[in-house]
Design a protein around this motif. Structure first.
Motif, short mmCIF file in Angstrom:
data_model
loop_
_atom_site.label_atom_id
_atom_site.label_comp_id
_atom_site.label_asym_id
_atom_site.label_seq_id
_atom_site.Cartn_x
_atom_site.Cartn_y
_atom_site.Cartn_z
N MET A 98 0.83 -1.16 0.00
CA MET A 98 0.00 0.00 0.00
C MET A 98 0.89 1.24 0.00
O MET A 98 1.87 1.31 0.71
CB MET A 98 -0.83 0.07 1.25
N SER A 99 0.41 2.09 -0.76
CA SER A 99 1.20 3.31 -0.89
C SER A 99 0.76 4.32 0.15
O SER A 99 -0.24 4.16 0.85
CB SER A 99 1.06 3.87 -2.29
N GLY A 100 1.48 5.38 0.28
CA GLY A 100 1.18 6.44 1.26
C GLY A 100 -0.14 7.11 0.97
O GLY A 100 -0.90 7.48 1.89
N GLY A 101 -0.50 7.26 -0.29
CA GLY A 101 -1.77 7.89 -0.64
C GLY A 101 -2.94 7.01 -0.27
O GLY A 101 -4.00 7.46 0.17
N GLU A 102 -2.79 5.71 -0.45
CA GLU A 102 -3.86 4.79 -0.09
C GLU A 102 -4.08 4.75 1.41
O GLU A 102 -5.20 4.69 1.90
CB GLU A 102 -3.53 3.39 -0.62
#
Length: 142
Positions: A1-5
């Motif tokens: 998971m990315s930081g935006g998610e």
């Protein structure tokens, strides 16, 4: 998971918590408004008969005040009649009563001079309608 998610997931959770909190507040506010509406209706139902009773009491008090006013005017009339009666009695019987009192006083003085030779007994004597102790009587004669 990315930081935006992750950030989007956190915003969604906080948004869900905020909506849940606002829903609870709105439900409680609705309950409070229903209770207030019921209370106002109950007070209205009880206040109307109380106001009718208060109005009847005020009417009854006014009736009683009218009766008291009539009694007061009757008492005033009786007072003026009694005053006129006492003035009439005083003018009718006042002069003759003064003459009778003066005559009685003269008779007592005449009898008192006749009995002056007799020793007086201690006690009280009546002078012009007053009771005078023996000590004051001696001062007046001396």
């Amino acid at each position: 998971m990315s930081g935006g998610e992750v950030a989007g997931l956190l915003v969604a959770v906080f948004w869900a918590i905020l909506v849940s909190f606002l829903a609870v507040v709105l439900v409680r506010l609705a309950q409070t408004l229903r209770a207030t509406t019921k209370l106002v209706a109950d007070v209205t139902d009880q206040a109307v008969p109380l106001l009718a009773d208060a109005s009847a009491a005020v009417r009854s008090a006014q009736t009683q005040l009218d009766k008291v006013d009539a009694i007061a005017s009757d008492v005033q009339e009786v007072t003026s009649n009694a005053s006129a009666l006492s003035t009439t009695v005083a003018s009718t019987f006042g002069g003759p009563l003064v003459k009778v009192a003066a005559f009685g006083y003269g008779v007592r003085r005449a009898l008192g001079r006749r009995d002056a030779a007799e020793p007086q007994r201690p006690g009280r004597s009546v002078i012009v309608g007053r009771t005078v102790p023996a000590a004051r009587r001696k001062k007046r004669k001396g």
